[in-house]
Design a protein around this motif. Structure first.
Motif, PDB file in Angstrom:
ATOM      1  N   ALA A 216       4.216 102.333  16.823  1.00 21.13           N
ATOM      2  CA  ALA A 216       4.874 103.421  16.871  1.00 21.13           C
ATOM      3  C   ALA A 216       5.919 104.503  17.504  1.00 21.13           C
ATOM      4  O   ALA A 216       6.342 104.527  16.714  1.00 21.13           O
ATOM      5  CB  ALA A 216       3.393 104.682  16.521  1.00 21.13           C
ATOM      6  N   ALA A 217       5.453 103.787  18.257  1.00 16.90           N
ATOM      7  CA  ALA A 217       7.310 104.684  18.726  1.00 16.90           C
ATOM      8  C   ALA A 217       8.376 104.113  17.939  1.00 16.90           C
ATOM      9  O   ALA A 217       9.141 104.795  18.470  1.00 16.90           O
ATOM     10  CB  ALA A 217       7.025 104.320  20.491  1.00 16.90           C
ATOM     11  N   GLN A 218       9.000 102.143  17.670  1.00 13.74           N
ATOM     12  CA  GLN A 218       9.328 102.108  17.345  1.00 13.74           C
ATOM     13  C   GLN A 218       9.646 102.167  15.800  1.00 13.74           C
ATOM     14  O   GLN A 218      10.920 101.835  15.047  1.00 13.74           O
ATOM     15  CB  GLN A 218       9.413 100.642  17.327  1.00 13.74           C
ATOM     16  N   SER A 219       8.687 103.041  15.187  1.00 15.83           N
ATOM     17  CA  SER A 219       8.375 103.410  13.823  1.00 15.83           C
ATOM     18  C   SER A 219       8.765 102.006  12.805  1.00 15.83           C
ATOM     19  O   SER A 219       9.073 102.229  11.840  1.00 15.83           O
ATOM     20  CB  SER A 219       9.736 104.209  13.253  1.00 15.83           C
ATOM     21  N   GLU A 220       8.013 101.397  13.557  1.00 19.04           N
ATOM     22  CA  GLU A 220       7.420  99.816  12.574  1.00 19.04           C
ATOM     23  C   GLU A 220       5.922  99.425  12.016  1.00 19.04           C
ATOM     24  O   GLU A 220       5.524 101.241  12.700  1.00 19.04           O
ATOM     25  CB  GLU A 220       7.811  98.962  13.759  1.00 19.04           C
ATOM     26  N   VAL A 221       6.073  98.985  11.096  1.00 21.26           N
ATOM     27  CA  VAL A 221       4.466  98.476  11.278  1.00 21.26           C
ATOM     28  C   VAL A 221       3.958  96.795  11.450  1.00 21.26           C
ATOM     29  O   VAL A 221       5.020  96.278  11.456  1.00 21.26           O
ATOM     30  CB  VAL A 221       4.680  98.394   9.485  1.00 21.26           C
ATOM     31  N   LEU A 222       3.073  97.104  11.981  1.00 23.81           N
ATOM     32  CA  LEU A 222       1.820  95.818  11.965  1.00 23.81           C
ATOM     33  C   LEU A 222       1.440  95.105  11.034  1.00 23.81           C
ATOM     34  O   LEU A 222       0.309  96.183  10.692  1.00 23.81           O
ATOM     35  CB  LEU A 222       1.542  95.779  13.354  1.00 23.81           C
ATOM     36  N   PRO A 223       1.880  94.335  10.099  1.00 24.72           N
ATOM     37  CA  PRO A 223       0.735  94.168   8.426  1.00 24.72           C
ATOM     38  C   PRO A 223      -0.322  93.414   9.192  1.00 24.72           C
ATOM     39  O   PRO A 223      -0.778  92.878  10.002  1.00 24.72           O
ATOM     40  CB  PRO A 223       1.718  93.016   8.236  1.00 24.72           C
ATOM     41  N   ALA A 224      -1.355  93.577   8.275  1.00 24.50           N
ATOM     42  CA  ALA A 224      -2.903  93.267   7.929  1.00 24.50           C
ATOM     43  C   ALA A 224      -2.283  91.243   7.948  1.00 24.50           C
ATOM     44  O   ALA A 224      -1.562  90.875   7.621  1.00 24.50           O
ATOM     45  CB  ALA A 224      -3.621  93.499   6.741  1.00 24.50           C
ATOM     46  N   GLY A 225      -2.890  90.923   8.791  1.00 23.58           N
ATOM     47  CA  GLY A 225      -2.868  89.284   9.194  1.00 23.58           C
ATOM     48  C   GLY A 225      -1.785  88.806  10.510  1.00 23.58           C
ATOM     49  O   GLY A 225      -1.849  87.876  10.365  1.00 23.58           O
ATOM     50  N   SER A 226      -1.611  89.997  10.938  1.00 25.57           N
ATOM     51  CA  SER A 226      -0.952  89.319  12.485  1.00 25.57           C
ATOM     52  C   SER A 226      -1.396  88.771  13.522  1.00 25.57           C
ATOM     53  O   SER A 226      -2.558  89.203  13.694  1.00 25.57           O
ATOM     54  CB  SER A 226       0.283  90.676  13.177  1.00 25.57           C
ATOM     55  N   LEU A 227      -0.569  87.729  14.263  1.00 24.78           N
ATOM     56  CA  LEU A 227      -0.720  87.122  15.020  1.00 24.78           C
ATOM     57  C   LEU A 227      -0.498  87.680  16.267  1.00 24.78           C
ATOM     58  O   LEU A 227       0.555  88.409  15.942  1.00 24.78           O
ATOM     59  CB  LEU A 227      -0.436  85.951  15.359  1.00 24.78           C
ATOM     60  N   VAL A 228      -2.031  88.017  16.994  1.00 22.84           N
ATOM     61  CA  VAL A 228      -0.647  89.257  18.297  1.00 22.84           C
ATOM     62  C   VAL A 228      -1.723  88.025  19.555  1.00 22.84           C
ATOM     63  O   VAL A 228      -2.662  87.971  19.776  1.00 22.84           O
ATOM     64  CB  VAL A 228      -2.182  90.711  18.470  1.00 22.84           C
ATOM     65  N   LEU A 229      -0.329  87.947  20.580  1.00 22.58           N
ATOM     66  CA  LEU A 229      -1.205  87.285  21.672  1.00 22.58           C
ATOM     67  C   LEU A 229      -1.384  87.919  22.575  1.00 22.58           C
ATOM     68  O   LEU A 229      -0.214  88.683  22.448  1.00 22.58           O
ATOM     69  CB  LEU A 229      -0.252  86.704  21.960  1.00 22.58           C
ATOM     70  N   ALA A 230      -2.804  88.560  23.721  1.00 20.00           N
ATOM     71  CA  ALA A 230      -2.589  89.737  24.481  1.00 20.00           C
ATOM     72  C   ALA A 230      -3.080  89.386  25.675  1.00 20.00           C
ATOM     73  O   ALA A 230      -1.810  90.665  26.338  1.00 20.00           O
ATOM     74  CB  ALA A 230      -3.630  89.479  24.441  1.00 20.00           C
ATOM     75  N   GLY A 231      -1.826  88.135  26.095  1.00 22.99           N
ATOM     76  CA  GLY A 231      -1.187  88.139  27.094  1.00 22.99           C
ATOM     77  C   GLY A 231      -1.923  87.229  28.443  1.00 22.99           C
ATOM     78  O   GLY A 231      -2.777  86.916  27.749  1.00 22.99           O
ATOM     79  N   ALA A 232      -1.205  86.551  29.111  1.00 24.31           N
ATOM     80  CA  ALA A 232      -2.204  85.471  29.575  1.00 24.31           C
ATOM     81  C   ALA A 232      -2.886  85.921  30.714  1.00 24.31           C
ATOM     82  O   ALA A 232      -3.132  86.242  31.081  1.00 24.31           O
ATOM     83  CB  ALA A 232      -0.395  84.919  30.357  1.00 24.31           C
ATOM     84  N   LEU A 233      -3.907  84.598  30.481  1.00 26.59           N
ATOM     85  CA  LEU A 233      -4.700  84.947  31.011  1.00 26.59           C
ATOM     86  C   LEU A 233      -4.966  84.322  33.146  1.00 26.59           C
ATOM     87  O   LEU A 233      -5.565  84.674  34.019  1.00 26.59           O
ATOM     88  CB  LEU A 233      -6.047  84.691  31.017  1.00 26.59           C
ATOM     89  N   THR A 234      -4.130  83.388  32.991  1.00 29.50           N
ATOM     90  CA  THR A 234      -4.092  82.569  34.144  1.00 29.50           C
ATOM     91  C   THR A 234      -2.458  82.156  34.026  1.00 29.50           C
ATOM     92  O   THR A 234      -1.731  82.862  33.855  1.00 29.50           O
ATOM     93  CB  THR A 234      -4.070  81.473  33.773  1.00 29.50           C
TER      94      THR A 234
END
Length: 259
Positions: A216-234
Motif C-alpha cells: 500500500a505504501a508503494q501504491s502497488e498491487v499484489l495480484p491474486a495468485g501471488s507467491l509470498v515467502l514469509a521469511g526464514a524459520l532458521t
C-alpha cells in the motif's frame, strides 16, 4: 558524491552474472538508506521484466527480532520473486554453479486468494490466503561474505536467488496454528537446525500482514495468485556440491534438495 541507484544495480547485475561478490556499498557511501535501497531494487526488477521475466510474488527478510536488532531496523524488509527464480529440487545440482555463495533456508509460503492494494490487519489476513506450503529459499548475497547493511541488502533484492516449492498445497484452516508448526533442517541426514513457525515474527501470518502495508505504501498491487515467502524459520545453511538437504515443516510436508 553518493552512488546512484541505477549504478548500484549495474554493479550488482555484473556481480550476479560473473558470480563475483563485491564489497558492500555502505562502506564507501555511509549515507545510503532504506529508500535508496528500494530504488536500486526497482532498477533490478525493471531490468528483469525487460528481459522477459515475470514477477510472481514477494519475499520478506529480517523477520526475526534478533536479525532486526543486528541490522538496526524495526520491521521486515521486502524483495520480489520472478518466475526465473523458481527451480525444481532435481534442478538445483545442475544450477549450483550459477550462484557464488548459495545458502538454503526453510520458509512458510503463501499463495494469495485476491488482489491486495491496501493494508490488511492480522485478524483479516487469513481471508487473503488461498493456500500455504513449504518452500526452500536459496539465497546468494552479491556481497563478500554476506556482509551488508540495510541499504545494501535491499539493493540486492534481499539476496534472492532461487526458490524450491513443495508440491503439496494446504488450506490454511487445515494446517492449524502456523506459529506452532515444528521445523527441521538436516544436512546429509544430520539435523542442524530446529525451530517453530513462531520464529517468523511470532506468527507467520504477521509477515503477510506487514507485506500488505508495504504494498500500500508503494501504491502497488499484489495480484491474486501471488507467491509470498514469509521469511526464514532458521539460519541459512551453506550449500555444497554433493550434499543433501532435507527441510521439513510439520503439517506442510518435506523437501529434499540435492546440491
Amino acid at each position: 558524491m553518493s552512488l546512484a541507484p541505477e549504478d548500484a544495480h549495474t554493479i550488482l547485475a555484473t556481480a550476479r552474472s560473473t558470480r563475483t561478490p563485491v564489497e558492500r556499498f555502505t562502506d564507501t557511501h555511509p549515507d545510503l538508506d532504506e529508500l535508496w535501497g528500494y530504488a536500486a531494487q526497482l532498477h533490478d526488477r525493471s531490468a528483469r521484466i525487460a528481459r522477459g521475466e515475470k514477477v510472481i510474488g514477494a519475499k520478506l527478510g529480517l523477520t526475526s527480532h534478533a536479525k532486526q536488532e543486528r541490522m538496526g531496523v524495526a520491521r521486515p524488509i521486502v524483495g520480489f520473486l520472478t518466475d526465473a527464480m523458481v527451480v525444481s529440487a532435481d534442478e538445483v545440482a545442475a544450477r549450483l554453479d550459477e550462484w557464488a555463495q548459495p545458502r538454503i533456508e526453510p520458509e512458510i509460503a503463501f499463495v494469495t486468494s485476491r488482489d491486495i492494494s491496501e493494508p490488511v490487519g492480522i485478524d483479516e489476513i487469513g481471508q487473503y490466503v488461498d493456500s500455504v506450503l513449504l518452500a526452500a529459499e536459496i539465497i546468494d548475497s552479491r556481497f563478500t561474505g554476506y556482509r551488508f547493511r540495510l541499504a545494501d541488502v535491499l539493493a540486492d533484492n534481499t539476496s534472492a536467488a532461487g526458490v524450491v516449492l513443495a508440491p503439496e498445497r494446504h488450506r490454511l484452516a487445515d494446517v492449524g496454528d502456523l506459529a506452532a508448526l515444528g521445523c527441521t533442517v538436516a544436512v546429509d541426514g544430520e539435523v542442524v537446525h530446529e525451530a517453530t513457525g513462531a520464529a517468523v515474527l511470532g506468527q507467520p501470518l504477521q509477515a503477510l500482514a506487514l507485506l500488505t502495508e508495504h504494498v500500500a505504501a508503494q501504491s502497488e498491487v499484489l495480484p491474486a495468485g501471488s507467491l509470498v515467502l514469509a521469511g526464514a524459520l532458521t539460519d541459512a545453511t551453506p550449500m555444497a556440491a554433493g550434499t543433501t538437504y532435507d527441510l521439513v515443516i510439520e503439517g506442510l510436508g518435506s523437501l529434499r534438495v540435492r546440491a
